[in-house]
Design an enzyme around this catalytic site. Structure first.
Site, PDB file in Angstrom:
ATOM      1  N   LYS A   7      32.858  45.928  47.979  1.00 41.50           N
ATOM      2  CA  LYS A   7      32.432  44.664  47.374  1.00 41.50           C
ATOM      3  C   LYS A   7      33.088  43.474  48.068  1.00 41.50           C
ATOM      4  O   LYS A   7      32.448  42.445  48.275  1.00 41.50           O
ATOM      5  CB  LYS A   7      32.718  44.659  45.876  1.00 41.50           C
ATOM      6  CG  LYS A   7      31.766  45.572  45.123  1.00 41.50           C
ATOM      7  CD  LYS A   7      31.972  45.518  43.628  1.00 41.50           C
ATOM      8  CE  LYS A   7      30.909  46.364  42.928  1.00 41.50           C
ATOM      9  NZ  LYS A   7      31.158  46.514  41.505  1.00 41.50           N
TER      10      LYS A   7
ATOM     11  N   LYS B 198      21.106  45.644  44.508  1.00 41.99           N
ATOM     12  CA  LYS B 198      20.895  44.216  44.279  1.00 41.99           C
ATOM     13  C   LYS B 198      21.628  43.385  45.320  1.00 41.99           C
ATOM     14  O   LYS B 198      21.133  42.381  45.793  1.00 41.99           O
ATOM     15  CB  LYS B 198      21.423  43.828  42.889  1.00 41.99           C
ATOM     16  CG  LYS B 198      20.520  44.215  41.755  1.00 41.99           C
ATOM     17  CD  LYS B 198      21.285  44.244  40.428  1.00 41.99           C
ATOM     18  CE  LYS B 198      21.391  45.637  39.899  1.00 41.99           C
ATOM     19  NZ  LYS B 198      22.319  45.826  38.796  1.00 41.99           N
TER      20      LYS B 198
ATOM     21  N   LYS C  92      21.052  51.833  51.339  1.00 37.75           N
ATOM     22  CA  LYS C  92      21.037  52.124  49.905  1.00 37.75           C
ATOM     23  C   LYS C  92      20.385  50.965  49.157  1.00 37.75           C
ATOM     24  O   LYS C  92      20.694  49.799  49.422  1.00 37.75           O
ATOM     25  CB  LYS C  92      22.488  52.285  49.418  1.00 37.75           C
ATOM     26  CG  LYS C  92      22.603  52.481  47.922  1.00 37.75           C
ATOM     27  CD  LYS C  92      23.991  52.144  47.382  1.00 37.75           C
ATOM     28  CE  LYS C  92      23.821  51.622  45.964  1.00 37.75           C
ATOM     29  NZ  LYS C  92      24.870  51.331  45.137  1.00 37.75           N
TER      30      LYS C  92
HETATM   31  P1  ADP Z   1      23.487  47.781  42.422  1.00 34.63           P
HETATM   32  O1  ADP Z   1      24.031  48.499  43.629  1.00 34.63           O
HETATM   33  O2  ADP Z   1      22.061  47.417  42.604  1.00 34.63           O
HETATM   34  O3  ADP Z   1      24.337  46.605  42.004  1.00 34.63           O
HETATM   35  P2  ADP Z   1      24.672  49.086  40.188  1.00 34.63           P
HETATM   36  O4  ADP Z   1      25.969  49.189  40.923  1.00 34.63           O
HETATM   37  O5  ADP Z   1      24.567  48.117  39.062  1.00 34.63           O
HETATM   38  O6  ADP Z   1      23.500  48.824  41.243  1.00 34.63           O
HETATM   39  O7  ADP Z   1      24.296  50.547  39.676  1.00 34.63           O
HETATM   40  C1  ADP Z   1      23.898  50.913  38.381  1.00 34.63           C
HETATM   41  C2  ADP Z   1      23.651  52.414  38.341  1.00 34.63           C
HETATM   42  O8  ADP Z   1      22.549  52.757  39.196  1.00 34.63           O
HETATM   43  C3  ADP Z   1      24.831  53.242  38.844  1.00 34.63           C
HETATM   44  O9  ADP Z   1      24.950  54.431  38.076  1.00 34.63           O
HETATM   45  C4  ADP Z   1      24.472  53.537  40.272  1.00 34.63           C
HETATM   46  O10 ADP Z   1      25.066  54.704  40.756  1.00 34.63           O
HETATM   47  C5  ADP Z   1      22.950  53.683  40.198  1.00 34.63           C
HETATM   48  N1  ADP Z   1      22.341  53.274  41.489  1.00 34.63           N
HETATM   49  C6  ADP Z   1      22.308  52.030  42.009  1.00 34.63           C
HETATM   50  N2  ADP Z   1      21.674  51.996  43.195  1.00 34.63           N
HETATM   51  C7  ADP Z   1      21.308  53.271  43.447  1.00 34.63           C
HETATM   52  C8  ADP Z   1      20.600  53.899  44.521  1.00 34.63           C
HETATM   53  N3  ADP Z   1      20.160  53.200  45.561  1.00 34.63           N
HETATM   54  N4  ADP Z   1      20.404  55.225  44.458  1.00 34.63           N
HETATM   55  C9  ADP Z   1      20.840  55.958  43.387  1.00 34.63           C
HETATM   56  N5  ADP Z   1      21.495  55.421  42.335  1.00 34.63           N
HETATM   57  C10 ADP Z   1      21.733  54.105  42.351  1.00 34.63           C
END
Ligand code: ADP
Ligand code: TRP
Length: 321
Positions: A110, A192, A189
């Site tokens: 991050k 957001k 990956k």
């Molecule tokens: P972002 O990376 O978009 O900010 P978050 O960190 O809020 O997403 O993730 C929320 C949930 O969704 C977590 O349990 C995370 O492991 C899952 N997640 C987020 N992006 C992915 C992805 N590309 N593939 C699989 N799981 C994901």
């Protein structure tokens, strides 16, 4: 069996969130007790500006409920409805070795992405451990990237138990290997923070446009396309019927179908797959009173469970509020 998971209200939910965490959570709510919450305290360690949090919470909540998280089956609440989580986080902090947090990838990732390196961001895994332990959760469905945070939560629970006696169960993660890491439109990956998402509830036109924008290589129409490791297959493998998936794969392997046509097929599948969810979200958005009542009920139940656990913790550490 008690399941628990949380998601940060940091932006509209996307296909990675859905396949990685939300769909498993929805399946599990029918199989045992489930606690699902919006991690709004956690979101403060991110990029949300002044005044943005209430709107983010509202939209993420509707997205989550639209996806099928059901307050009639699960306890659904907002993290900040139970501020006692901070008291527990402090007790946990006191037994958390610095080295454990220093090893966390998420903090480093991050910071590399430009999020300011605050103490909150560094201590995030401790608050996350408190989120889990405060509700006596047995299993935590999360995406692959949260695996380390779950290991940290177990380590912290173990350290606490070693020092104060067995107060906590050791929670286990549930990581669906079939979802793996869902790729975004640029092949990284889906996240957001990479601005490469396919939002589940984006207007149809925008969703189609985003899918048509998926980055592909320059293989000509006639030639066979690389399947494994490709973004198109990384998404298509998750949706539709087995026959549709086999057909998609065959079209890629055989050649003769251009990327434009493959993307159109994928867009149709995505819209079909999420049609019911999109409708449910619209209906819920039109009934804010019902959603507010559900949230109040969820907060009440969550708080009751938390009070019970916290009483046990306070007795063990010797504090008295
Ligand atoms: P972002 O990376 O978009 O900010 P978050 O960190 O809020 O997403 O993730 C929320 C949930 O969704 C977590 O349990 C995370 O492991 C899952 N997640 C987020 N992006 C992915 C992805 N590309 N593939 C699989 N799981 C994901
Ligand atoms: N860290 C999780 C994420 O970024 C969200 C979260 C906070 C969480 N507390 C939790 C997930 C407790 C599971 C259990 O996605």
């Amino acid at each position: 069996m008690r399941y628990l998971s949380g998601i940060q209200p940091t932006g509209r939910l996307h296909l990675g969130n859905y396949f990685g965490m939300i769909r498993p959570a929805v399946e599990l709510q029918a199989q045992g007790e489930a606690y699902y919450f919006l991690a709004d305290y956690h979101a403060l360690t991110g990029t949300a500006g002044k005044g943005e949090l209430p709107g983010l919470v509202r939209e993420t909540l509707l997205d989550l409920l639209g996806c099928g998280v059901d307050p009639n089956k699960a306890v659904v609440f907002r993290q900040s409805a139970v501020p006692e989580v901070h008291e527990l986080a402090w007790y946990l902090s006191a037994v958390t070795p610095m080295g454990l947090l220093e090893r966390c990838h998420s903090y480093k990732d991050k910071v590399t992405k430009g999020i300011s390196p605050s103490h909150g961001l560094f201590a995030y895994p401790v608050l996350m451990a408190a989120d889990i332990l405060l509700y006596d959760a047995d299993r935590v469905p999360v995406g692959q990237d949260q695996k380390q945070h779950l290991e940290v939560a177990r380590d912290i629970a173990g350290k606490f138990n070693d020092k104060f006696g067995t107060v906590f169960k050791l929670p286990e993660s549930i990581i669906r290997e079939d979802a793996g890491v869902v790729p975004g439109v640029d092949g990284q990956k889906m996240s957001k923070s990479y601005h490469n998402t396919l939002e589940i509830f984006a207007p149809e036109k925008d969703l189609r446009k985003a899918i048509m924008g998926i980055q592909t290589d320059s293989t000509p129409v006639e030639a066979p396309k690389t399947v494994e490791g490709s973004t198109l297959w990384g998404l298509a493998r998750l949706m539709g019927t087995a026959a549709e998936r086999a057909e998609f794969r065959r079209k890629m392997e055989k050649g003769g179908t251009g990327y434009g046509d493959l993307k159109k097929m994928l867009a149709d599948t995505v819209l079909r797959e999420f049609a019911t969810l999109r409708k449910r979200r619209e209906e819920l958005a039109a009934d804010p009173g019902k959603v507010a009542r559900w949230m109040q009920e969820g907060a009440g139940k969550a708080r009751q469970t938390a009070e019970g656990v916290l009483a046990r913790v306070r007795a063990a550490v010797g504090t008295r509020p």
